[in-house]
Design an enzyme around this catalytic site. Structure first.
Site, PDB file in Angstrom:
ATOM      1  N   TRP A   1     -13.221  -9.628  23.091  1.00 49.45           N
ATOM      2  CA  TRP A   1     -14.524  -9.010  22.858  1.00 49.45           C
ATOM      3  C   TRP A   1     -15.694  -9.924  23.207  1.00 49.45           C
ATOM      4  O   TRP A   1     -16.817  -9.454  23.342  1.00 49.45           O
ATOM      5  CB  TRP A   1     -14.662  -8.597  21.385  1.00 49.45           C
ATOM      6  CG  TRP A   1     -14.338  -9.687  20.409  1.00 49.45           C
ATOM      7  CD1 TRP A   1     -13.147  -9.883  19.772  1.00 49.45           C
ATOM      8  CD2 TRP A   1     -15.199 -10.751  19.983  1.00 49.45           C
ATOM      9  NE1 TRP A   1     -13.209 -10.995  18.972  1.00 49.45           N
ATOM     10  CE2 TRP A   1     -14.454 -11.548  19.081  1.00 49.45           C
ATOM     11  CE3 TRP A   1     -16.515 -11.109  20.269  1.00 49.45           C
ATOM     12  CZ2 TRP A   1     -14.989 -12.682  18.462  1.00 49.45           C
ATOM     13  CZ3 TRP A   1     -17.058 -12.242  19.664  1.00 49.45           C
ATOM     14  CH2 TRP A   1     -16.295 -13.008  18.770  1.00 49.45           C
TER      15      TRP A   1
ATOM     16  N   ARG B   1     -12.545 -11.194  35.849  1.00 43.88           N
ATOM     17  CA  ARG B   1     -11.748 -12.383  36.153  1.00 43.88           C
ATOM     18  C   ARG B   1     -10.273 -12.038  36.321  1.00 43.88           C
ATOM     19  O   ARG B   1      -9.516 -12.789  36.942  1.00 43.88           O
ATOM     20  CB  ARG B   1     -11.934 -13.420  35.034  1.00 43.88           C
ATOM     21  CG  ARG B   1     -11.503 -14.815  35.429  1.00 43.88           C
ATOM     22  CD  ARG B   1     -12.118 -15.856  34.533  1.00 43.88           C
ATOM     23  NE  ARG B   1     -11.483 -15.934  33.227  1.00 43.88           N
ATOM     24  CZ  ARG B   1     -11.869 -16.790  32.269  1.00 43.88           C
ATOM     25  NH1 ARG B   1     -12.901 -17.591  32.477  1.00 43.88           N
ATOM     26  NH2 ARG B   1     -11.256 -16.824  31.113  1.00 43.88           N
TER      27      ARG B   1
ATOM     28  N   PRO C   1      -9.376  -3.260  26.931  1.00 45.94           N
ATOM     29  CA  PRO C   1     -10.417  -4.103  26.334  1.00 45.94           C
ATOM     30  C   PRO C   1     -10.267  -4.148  24.818  1.00 45.94           C
ATOM     31  O   PRO C   1      -9.578  -3.317  24.214  1.00 45.94           O
ATOM     32  CB  PRO C   1     -11.706  -3.387  26.741  1.00 45.94           C
ATOM     33  CG  PRO C   1     -11.311  -1.943  26.813  1.00 45.94           C
ATOM     34  CD  PRO C   1      -9.882  -1.935  27.327  1.00 45.94           C
ATOM     35  N   ALA C   2     -10.927  -5.098  24.194  1.00 43.55           N
ATOM     36  CA  ALA C   2     -10.928  -5.196  22.737  1.00 43.55           C
ATOM     37  C   ALA C   2     -11.602  -3.964  22.130  1.00 43.55           C
ATOM     38  O   ALA C   2     -12.578  -3.439  22.683  1.00 43.55           O
ATOM     39  CB  ALA C   2     -11.655  -6.462  22.299  1.00 43.55           C
TER      40      ALA C   2
ATOM     41  N   GLY D   1      -7.209 -14.408  24.642  1.00 43.63           N
ATOM     42  CA  GLY D   1      -7.371 -14.182  23.213  1.00 43.63           C
ATOM     43  C   GLY D   1      -6.830 -15.352  22.417  1.00 43.63           C
ATOM     44  O   GLY D   1      -6.699 -16.469  22.924  1.00 43.63           O
TER      45      GLY D   1
ATOM     46  N   GLU E   1      -4.719 -17.206  28.603  1.00 43.27           N
ATOM     47  CA  GLU E   1      -5.889 -18.031  28.324  1.00 43.27           C
ATOM     48  C   GLU E   1      -6.144 -17.888  26.832  1.00 43.27           C
ATOM     49  O   GLU E   1      -6.639 -16.869  26.366  1.00 43.27           O
ATOM     50  CB  GLU E   1      -7.084 -17.572  29.165  1.00 43.27           C
ATOM     51  CG  GLU E   1      -8.192 -18.616  29.245  1.00 43.27           C
ATOM     52  CD  GLU E   1      -9.223 -18.443  28.162  1.00 43.27           C
ATOM     53  OE1 GLU E   1      -9.148 -19.194  27.161  1.00 43.27           O
ATOM     54  OE2 GLU E   1     -10.100 -17.582  28.308  1.00 43.27           O
ATOM     55  N   LEU E   2      -5.758 -18.943  26.075  1.00 46.14           N
ATOM     56  CA  LEU E   2      -5.683 -18.828  24.619  1.00 46.14           C
ATOM     57  C   LEU E   2      -6.774 -19.655  23.923  1.00 46.14           C
ATOM     58  O   LEU E   2      -7.819 -19.909  24.496  1.00 46.14           O
ATOM     59  CB  LEU E   2      -4.275 -19.224  24.168  1.00 46.14           C
ATOM     60  CG  LEU E   2      -3.140 -18.463  24.878  1.00 46.14           C
ATOM     61  CD1 LEU E   2      -1.779 -18.943  24.409  1.00 46.14           C
ATOM     62  CD2 LEU E   2      -3.279 -16.953  24.678  1.00 46.14           C
TER      63      LEU E   2
ATOM     64  N   ARG F   1     -24.047 -21.487  23.069  1.00 43.64           N
ATOM     65  CA  ARG F   1     -24.001 -20.362  24.007  1.00 43.64           C
ATOM     66  C   ARG F   1     -23.051 -19.295  23.476  1.00 43.64           C
ATOM     67  O   ARG F   1     -22.026 -19.587  22.882  1.00 43.64           O
ATOM     68  CB  ARG F   1     -23.533 -20.859  25.378  1.00 43.64           C
ATOM     69  CG  ARG F   1     -23.494 -19.812  26.464  1.00 43.64           C
ATOM     70  CD  ARG F   1     -23.169 -20.449  27.813  1.00 43.64           C
ATOM     71  NE  ARG F   1     -21.812 -20.969  27.860  1.00 43.64           N
ATOM     72  CZ  ARG F   1     -20.778 -20.340  28.417  1.00 43.64           C
ATOM     73  NH1 ARG F   1     -20.948 -19.161  28.971  1.00 43.64           N
ATOM     74  NH2 ARG F   1     -19.587 -20.889  28.441  1.00 43.64           N
TER      75      ARG F   1
ATOM     76  N   GLU G   1     -10.307 -23.460  15.259  1.00 41.80           N
ATOM     77  CA  GLU G   1     -11.399 -22.987  16.110  1.00 41.80           C
ATOM     78  C   GLU G   1     -12.466 -22.331  15.242  1.00 41.80           C
ATOM     79  O   GLU G   1     -12.183 -21.402  14.483  1.00 41.80           O
ATOM     80  CB  GLU G   1     -10.844 -22.001  17.143  1.00 41.80           C
ATOM     81  CG  GLU G   1     -11.768 -21.690  18.274  1.00 41.80           C
ATOM     82  CD  GLU G   1     -11.080 -20.899  19.390  1.00 41.80           C
ATOM     83  OE1 GLU G   1     -11.591 -20.927  20.520  1.00 41.80           O
ATOM     84  OE2 GLU G   1     -10.038 -20.275  19.130  1.00 41.80           O
TER      85      GLU G   1
END
Length: 482
Positions: A155, A164, A180-181, A233, A255-256, A283, A386
């Protein structure tokens, strides 16, 4: 642009075989700045997921056989249409995700560029012709499309995470089903309309929107016709998908999560480091896998760096992304705010000092104060987890070795940042950092022409650059007797 006018341009159905299909069920999409309902979007079930994959499989051979130049021209038209519709795309992203409008416009430029880049790469799919070492046979290699692709996007970058993945897939000759989310489906649905308008043949790209990811993913993942999974995600979800992908021996790109260190060495230009820290941390409201998560600053400059960072952070204007004055928008939902608060409270309870911010903002929407923490203890959870929010925790270090050691003490390895005036020192540090990407004396390095991806539990494979195209290609070898 006017909100209602933009929303009126978005088709809210499932995009299957070139048409938008309504469903009996719907789910709501909310504005994180106000909590208001933006739209009721079609809610897919397993049968819609199967229909989307059927459509992708029916045209897979035809699309793979389409001339590279034709595929390139379609991608180029898609790029041009996204740019022409930039205000609409930016408005949709700000409405459904919350990022400031200026940053949404930046994502339009970034996201569109993947189509332009891969339109150019479509005609650069190459092979090799060599003579066998013992002579006689000739060795020929060629690259061919992997096959139908299932792409799952997050999202936080509603446009760019889609382009991408779709860009290299179409350039390589693969067909796509994208999901999509559920928090931000509007941008992707408008992208589907844009791809249709650009001339993408029916069935080449399909989109399912759903409130139940597992239910729609299951029939796609279990279908033996699927040949590739690409996911952006969390690491937790990525691990689950990798296990499911193993049954079909699927080609995967993952891509985590990230836990990016921001290392400021003793000889760094402090003003340059602070200037880079602002986009690296704040950002996209701090909601980026590449966001600086841990600041390791040398003891000789930590006071200066901290004071200047606090001064810049206090200049941020928090508010709805649609307000032109806003430079920091809301977080995506209440759960995100609660998680950031939990991490900050844990750090403070263990001895960290709040220099600015430190708490949620009461009222409508999901806002958290931009925050800087000093004297953060090494046991604090936010140094291991994270953050995904506007919080900068600062840790003082004594040496380069200590900074690199602490930076590498994580299961993640997506992005790292390092600042130094000494080229030898900064290159040495960059080489030692366990990360797929290293930003040297800059706060932003993402570029469609560069390979994006991580090591360790931050993922597998690369997106962007020529390496991103190769993720959608298989090598076939021909041994030719002469």
């Amino acid at each position: 642009m006017n909100r209602e006018d933009v929303l009126a341009k978005v088709p809210f159905g499932q995009f299957i075989e070139g048409s938008f299909v309504s469903t009996a069920d719907t789910f709501q999409v909310h504005d994180p700045a106000t909590g208001e309902v933006l739209a009721e979007v079609s809610d897919a079930g397993p049968m819609h997921a199967k229909a989307a994959l059927d459509a992708a499989c029916w045209v897979a051979d035809d699309w793979a056989a389409t001339e590279p130049r034709k595929r390139a021209e379609i991608l180029r038209r898609a790029y041009e249409l996204i740019v022409a519709r930039g205000d609409e795309f930016a408005t949709l992203m700000t409405l459904e995700m919350g990022k400031p409008l200026a940053e949404a416009r930046g994502e339009v430029a970034y996201g569109a560029e993947f189509f332009r880049w891969f339109s150019e790469e479509a005609c650069r799919i190459e092979g090799r012709w060599t003579t066998a070492p013992l002579g006689g046979n000739r060795l020929l290699t060629m690259q061919q499309p992997v096959g139908p692709v299932y792409a799952i996007t997050p999202w936080n970058f509603p446009l760019a995470m889609g382009t991408r993945k779709i860009g290299p897939a179409l350039a390589a000759g693969c067909t796509v089903v994208i999901k999509p989310a559920k928090l931000t489906p509007l941008t992707m649905l408008y992208l589907m309309q844009t791809l249709k308008d650009a001339g993408v043949p029916d069935g080449v790209v399909n989109c399912v929107t759903s409130s139940n990811s597992a239910a729609v993913s299951k029939p796609i993942m279990e279908d033996p016709r699927l040949r590739k999974l690409t996911f952006t995600g969390s690491t937790e979800v990525g691990r689950t998908l990798l296990k499911e992908a193993a049954d079909g021996v699927l080609r995967t790109s993952m891509e985590l999560g990230g836990n990016a260190p921001f290392v400021v060495l003793a000889d760094a230009d402090v003003d340059q480091a602070v200037a880079g820290a602002m986009p690296a941390k704040f950002r996209n409201n701090g909601e980026a896998c590449t966001a600086a998560n841990r600041f390791y600053v040398h003891e000789s400059i930590v006071e200066e760096f901290t004071a200047k960072l606090v001064a810049e952070v206090e200049k941020l204007v928090v508010g709805p992304g649609m307000d032109q004055a806003t430079t920091l928008g809301p977080l995506i939902d209440d759960d995100a705010v609660a998680k950031v608060k939990e991490l900050v409270d844990d750090a403070v309870a263990k001895g960290a000092k709040v220099l600015t911010g430190g708490a949620p903002i009461d009222g409508d929407g999901h806002f958290f104060q931009p925050t800087v923490l000093a004297d953060v203890p090494r046991t604090a959870r936010l140094l291991r987890e994270e953050i995904f929010g506007p919080v900068a925790p600062i840790v003082t270090v004594d040496t380069d070795d200590e900074a690199i050691k602490l930076a590498n003490e994580t299961e993640f390895g997506l992005m790292a940042y390092v600042y130094s005036r000494d080229i030898s020192r900064v290159v040495t540090a960059a080489e030692r950092l366990e990360s797929g990407m290293v930003a040297v004396n800059t706060g932003v390095v993402s570029n469609p022409a560069a390979p994006f991806g991580g090591v360790k539990q931050s993922g597998l494979g690369r997106e962007g650059s020529h390496e991103g195209l190769e993720e959608y290609l298989e090598i076939k070898y021909l041994g030719i007797a002469l």
